[in-house]
Enzyme design. Sequence first.
Site, mmCIF file in Angstrom:
data_model
loop_
_atom_site.group_PDB
_atom_site.id
_atom_site.type_symbol
_atom_site.label_atom_id
_atom_site.label_comp_id
_atom_site.label_asym_id
_atom_site.label_seq_id
_atom_site.Cartn_x
_atom_site.Cartn_y
_atom_site.Cartn_z
ATOM 1 N N GLY A 67 34.020 41.704 35.464
ATOM 2 C CA GLY A 67 34.637 40.820 34.493
ATOM 3 C C GLY A 67 34.107 39.405 34.634
ATOM 4 O O GLY A 67 33.436 39.060 35.609
ATOM 5 N N GLY A 68 34.395 38.590 33.636
ATOM 6 C CA GLY A 68 34.070 37.175 33.735
ATOM 7 C C GLY A 68 32.742 36.782 33.122
ATOM 8 O O GLY A 68 32.065 37.571 32.467
ATOM 9 N N ILE A 70 29.303 33.726 33.627
ATOM 10 C CA ILE A 70 28.123 33.547 34.468
ATOM 11 C C ILE A 70 28.481 32.792 35.751
ATOM 12 O O ILE A 70 29.335 31.910 35.754
ATOM 13 C CB ILE A 70 27.013 32.793 33.688
ATOM 14 C CG1 ILE A 70 25.671 32.878 34.428
ATOM 15 C CG2 ILE A 70 27.417 31.351 33.405
ATOM 16 C CD1 ILE A 70 24.481 32.420 33.580
ATOM 17 N N SER A 133 34.563 31.956 44.133
ATOM 18 C CA SER A 133 34.673 32.684 42.872
ATOM 19 C C SER A 133 35.046 34.138 43.146
ATOM 20 O O SER A 133 34.685 34.693 44.189
ATOM 21 C CB SER A 133 33.343 32.629 42.110
ATOM 22 O OG SER A 133 32.939 31.297 41.875
ATOM 23 N N LEU A 134 35.743 34.741 42.185
ATOM 24 C CA LEU A 134 36.125 36.147 42.285
ATOM 25 C C LEU A 134 35.747 36.867 41.002
ATOM 26 O O LEU A 134 35.831 36.295 39.913
ATOM 27 C CB LEU A 134 37.636 36.301 42.499
ATOM 28 C CG LEU A 134 38.217 36.073 43.891
ATOM 29 C CD1 LEU A 134 38.245 34.588 44.220
ATOM 30 C CD2 LEU A 134 39.628 36.626 43.965
ATOM 31 N N GLY A 135 35.346 38.114 41.142
ATOM 32 C CA GLY A 135 35.071 38.947 39.974
ATOM 33 C C GLY A 135 35.083 40.407 40.380
ATOM 34 O O GLY A 135 34.485 40.775 41.395
ATOM 35 N N LEU A 147 34.055 38.685 46.089
ATOM 36 C CA LEU A 147 34.227 37.241 46.178
ATOM 37 C C LEU A 147 32.954 36.568 46.663
ATOM 38 O O LEU A 147 32.114 37.186 47.322
ATOM 39 C CB LEU A 147 35.394 36.903 47.112
ATOM 40 C CG LEU A 147 35.247 37.255 48.595
ATOM 41 C CD1 LEU A 147 34.588 36.125 49.394
ATOM 42 C CD2 LEU A 147 36.583 37.616 49.208
ATOM 43 N N ALA A 148 32.838 35.287 46.324
ATOM 44 C CA ALA A 148 31.726 34.458 46.797
ATOM 45 C C ALA A 148 32.297 33.121 47.247
ATOM 46 O O ALA A 148 32.937 32.419 46.457
ATOM 47 C CB ALA A 148 30.694 34.253 45.698
ATOM 48 N N CYS A 164 31.506 30.255 35.548
ATOM 49 C CA CYS A 164 32.587 31.156 35.115
ATOM 50 C C CYS A 164 33.111 30.785 33.732
ATOM 51 O O CYS A 164 34.255 31.096 33.384
ATOM 52 C CB CYS A 164 33.715 31.194 36.142
ATOM 53 S SG CYS A 164 33.142 31.755 37.770
#
Length: 207
Positions: A67-68, A70, A133-135, A147-148, A164
């Site tokens: 999801g999400g 760039i 960030s999460l996706g 996660l990053a 994002c």
Amino acid sequence: MKIIHKGLVEYLPTFEAMKTFNANRTASTEDELWVVEHPPVFTQGLAGKPEHLLIRDDIPIVQIDRGGQITYHGPGQLVVYTMIDFKRRKTSVRNIVSALENSIIATLAEYGIEAAADPKRPGVYVGERKIASLGLRIKGGSVYHGLALNVNMDLSPFTHINPCGYAGMEMTQIADFVQPCPTPDEVAAKLTAHLETQFTPKADNNE
């Protein structure tokens, strides 16, 4: 839960390996955390819009199935891919996301960094600046991607995109608050410990 440290690895083969792992997993497959760093790469999620890439340079762009929008990955950023069967764990995707956010927040607190999640935006923030960030991709009762967390990296490629999907989003990293900065491996040791705690089944009792 098995923790696998893969080091610095190219994004695309890692993405393909995640999909293969999820497609082949069975009801008895152990959940895994993959701890990695990537060479410079932009990844464009399912909701990604071309206008969120502001500057086209020689950093590759990979279209992916999370999801999400760039985001950017590069050396000095700690990435943890979460291969979790949430159906077997009798939990929800929202709880998985909260566990990831809480693990990041607890890790940063160990370095004296006060961070928080934002219910209106995915990720973890220090003030208004985004540090993680999460996706996720949901498929067949399981999730993958993850996660990053920015540790000690070149943040300038984030200015080439709307991170994002948020125009003007300012990024930050552990190195902005802690010197000497810990290595991604050192941060990974703390983060994976918190993730293991978050994902350890709690006893169901009234004590």
